[in-house]
Design a protein around this motif. Structure first.
Motif, PDB file in Angstrom:
ATOM      1  N   ILE A  21       0.836  -1.201   0.000  1.00 32.77           N
ATOM      2  CA  ILE A  21       0.000   0.000   0.000  1.00 32.77           C
ATOM      3  C   ILE A  21       0.871   1.250   0.000  1.00 32.77           C
ATOM      4  CG2 ILE A  21      -1.674   1.311   1.363  1.00 32.77           C
ATOM      5  CD1 ILE A  21      -2.846  -1.316   2.319  1.00 32.77           C
ATOM      6  N   PHE A  22       2.018   1.180   0.713  1.00 34.27           N
ATOM      7  CA  PHE A  22       2.875   2.361   0.820  1.00 34.27           C
ATOM      8  C   PHE A  22       3.564   2.699  -0.496  1.00 34.27           C
ATOM      9  CE2 PHE A  22       2.554   1.082   5.276  1.00 34.27           C
ATOM     10  CZ  PHE A  22       2.236   2.297   5.850  1.00 34.27           C
ATOM     11  N   ARG A  40       1.892   2.968  -3.158  1.00 41.57           N
ATOM     12  CA  ARG A  40       0.900   3.735  -3.900  1.00 41.57           C
ATOM     13  C   ARG A  40       1.099   5.219  -3.616  1.00 41.57           C
ATOM     14  NH1 ARG A  40      -3.189   0.862  -6.030  1.00 41.57           N
ATOM     15  NH2 ARG A  40      -4.488   2.735  -6.079  1.00 41.57           N
ATOM     16  N   GLU A  67      -0.789   7.790  -3.689  1.00 50.28           N
ATOM     17  CA  GLU A  67      -1.815   8.554  -2.987  1.00 50.28           C
ATOM     18  C   GLU A  67      -1.761   8.355  -1.478  1.00 50.28           C
ATOM     19  OE1 GLU A  67      -4.044   4.729  -4.249  1.00 50.28           O
ATOM     20  OE2 GLU A  67      -2.314   5.931  -4.840  1.00 50.28           O
ATOM     21  N   VAL A  68      -1.085   7.291  -1.016  1.00 49.65           N
ATOM     22  CA  VAL A  68      -1.041   7.029   0.421  1.00 49.65           C
ATOM     23  C   VAL A  68      -0.207   8.089   1.133  1.00 49.65           C
ATOM     24  CG1 VAL A  68      -0.276   5.407   2.191  1.00 49.65           C
ATOM     25  CG2 VAL A  68      -1.415   4.566   0.140  1.00 49.65           C
TER      26      VAL A  68
END
Length: 358
Positions: free
Chosen positions: A22-23, A25, A27-28
Motif C-alpha cells: 500500500i505504501f 501507492r 496517494e497514500v
C-alpha cells in the motif's frame, strides 16, 4: 516447523507484504500529508473558523483552480513531459473570452467555444513541437509561455486599446454562470453545510472522476504510464506515443482555459498578467501528490490530495495567528518532506518485496 505454523507464517508474511505494498501507492503518502496538515490547521485555526463552511470553501476554491490544471499536468509528468505554459494560458483564455463576449458582444457560449478552440490549438502546437523536434518539453513550453504572454498583451492592446477587460452583465448567461462562475451554498434546513463554493470546485470534482477512470480503469491509462517508463518499448508495443503526447498537451491547455474562463465569468473581469505562481503551484501539487519527476509513476487521487494540501497551507494560515509570510516557508518544507516520505515509503516496500523474492 509444523505445517500449521508454516501456513500461519506464510499468511502473516503475505499480509505484511500487502500492507507494505500500500505504501508504494503514491496517494497514500499524499493522503498522510493532507491529514497531518489538515489536523494542524484545524487545531490552530479552530477559534478563527477554519472548519466553518466559509473557511472550508476558501481552501476548496483555491484547490479547484490549481487542481483543474494539476491533473493534466500530472498526466504529462507521468508520461515524462512537462508544460509550464499554463501560466500564460490562463490569462490568455481570460482575454480571448472577454474580447469575444465583452468587447465584440458575441454569445457567451460561442465565446467559450472560441476560447477552448484557441487553447486546444496552442496545446497542439506544444505537442507537435515536442514530438517533431525532440526538444525537451520544458524548453518548448517555456518558449510558449513567453510567446503566448506577448501575444496576449499585443492582441489585447491592438484590438481593445487596454489590458483590462470585463464582461458586462448583459452579455452573461444564467447557465454559463451556474456552470463556470458563481458561488454555491448547500443547506440542510437552515444550516449551511457548504457555503461560498465556486463552480470551479465541482468542475474539479468532475475532472478528478473522469481522469481517475481514464488513468486507472480504462486501457488507455497504461499508455500514459508506458510513456514515462520506456518510450521505445511503448512505441514497439504499438502505442501511438506522438499522438498521445499531443492529446495530453491539448488537455493541459484546455484545463488552463477552463480555469481562466471560470475566473473571468466569476469576477466579470480579465487581465493580461501572466500567472507565474500557477506554474509553481501546479507542479508542487503534482509532486506532493506523489508523481515522480522522472515519470512513469503517479495517481489521480494523489494529485488531488497534494492539491488540497497545498491549498490548506496557502489559505489555512489566514485562519491562524501565524505570519502570512510563513506560508511560502511551510510550502517549501512540505514539498521537501513529501518527496522524501514518498521515496522512503516506496523504497521500504520495494526492498521488502525484493527480499522476499530471494
Amino acid at each position: 516447523m509444523t505445517d500449521a505454523t508454516q501456513n500461519q507464517t506464510e499468511t502473516s508474511e503475505r499480509h505484511l507484504t500487502e500492507v507494505l505494498g500500500i505504501f508504494r501507492r503514491p496517494e497514500v503518502g499524499a493522503f498522510a500529508g493532507l491529514l497531518i496538515i489538515f489536523v494542524f490547521f484545524s487545531y490552530f485555526g479552530w477559534d478563527r473558523n477554519f472548519l466553518s463552511p466559509l473557511g472550508s470553501a476558501s481552501w476548496l476554491n483555491f484547490a479547484s483552480t490549481v487542481g483543474i490544471i494539476a491533473i493534466p499536468v500530472g498526466f504529462l509528468m507521468i508520461s515524462g513531459e512537462l508544460d509550464i505554459s499554463v501560466g500564460a494560458m490562463v490569462p490568455a483564455s481570460k482575454i480571448v473570452l472577454a474580447i469575444a463576449v465583452g468587447f465584440y458582444g458575441l454569445n457567451i457560449w460561442l465565446g467559450i467555444l472560441i476560447t477552448l478552440g484557441a487553447a486546444g490549438a496552442i496545446g497542439a502546437i506544444n505537442g507537435i513541437l515536442v514530438t517533431r523536434t525532440n526538444v525537451p518539453s520544458l524548453i518548448v513550453t517555456l518558449a510558449t509561455l513567453f510567446a503566448v504572454s506577448g501575444l496576449t498583451l499585443f492582441g489585447s492592446i491592438l484590438l481593445t486599446d487596454t489590458t483590462q477587460l470585463g464582461l458586462p452583465d448583459t452579455t452573461t448567461d444564467a447557465l454559463a454562470e451556474f456552470v463556470f462562475g458563481t458561488y454555491h451554498t448547500f443547506r440542510i434546513g437552515e444550516t449551511a453545510i457548504w457555503q461560498g463554493l465556486q463552480s470551479s470546485v465541482f468542475i474539479w470534482f468532475a475532472i478528478i472522476a473522469a481522469c481517475y477512470y481514464f488513468l486507472h480503469v480504462s486501457p488507455w491509462g497504461n499508455w500514459v504510464f508506458a510513456l514515462g517508463g520506456d518510450q521505445e518499448s511503448a512505441r514497439n508495443a504499438g502505442i501511438p506515443i506522438d499522438r498521445l503526447k499531443i492529446i495530453l498537451f491539448v488537455l493541459t491547455s484546455i484545463a488552463a482555459a477552463i480555469v481562466g474562463m471560470s475566473e473571468t465569468i466569476l469576477s466579470n473581469s480579465a487581465s493580461t498578467t501572466t500567472q507565474f505562481t500557477m506554474i509553481f503551484n501546479t507542479i508542487i501539487a503534482v509532486v506532493v501528490g506523489g508523481v515522480l519527476l522522472t515519470g512513469g509513476f503517479g495517481n489521480v487521487l494523489g494529485i488531488a490530495f497534494g492539491t488540497a494540501t497545498l491549498a490548506i497551507v496557502q489559505q489555512g494560515i489566514n485562519f491562524t495567528t501565524f505570519d502570512r509570510n510563513l506560508s511560502s516557508l511551510i510550502i517549501g518544507v512540505m514539498l521537501l518532506i513529501a518527496v522524501l516520505l514518498n521515496d522512503t515509503f516506496r523504497n521500504m516496500a520495494t526492498s521488502w518485496s525484493s527480499s522476499k523474492k530471494k
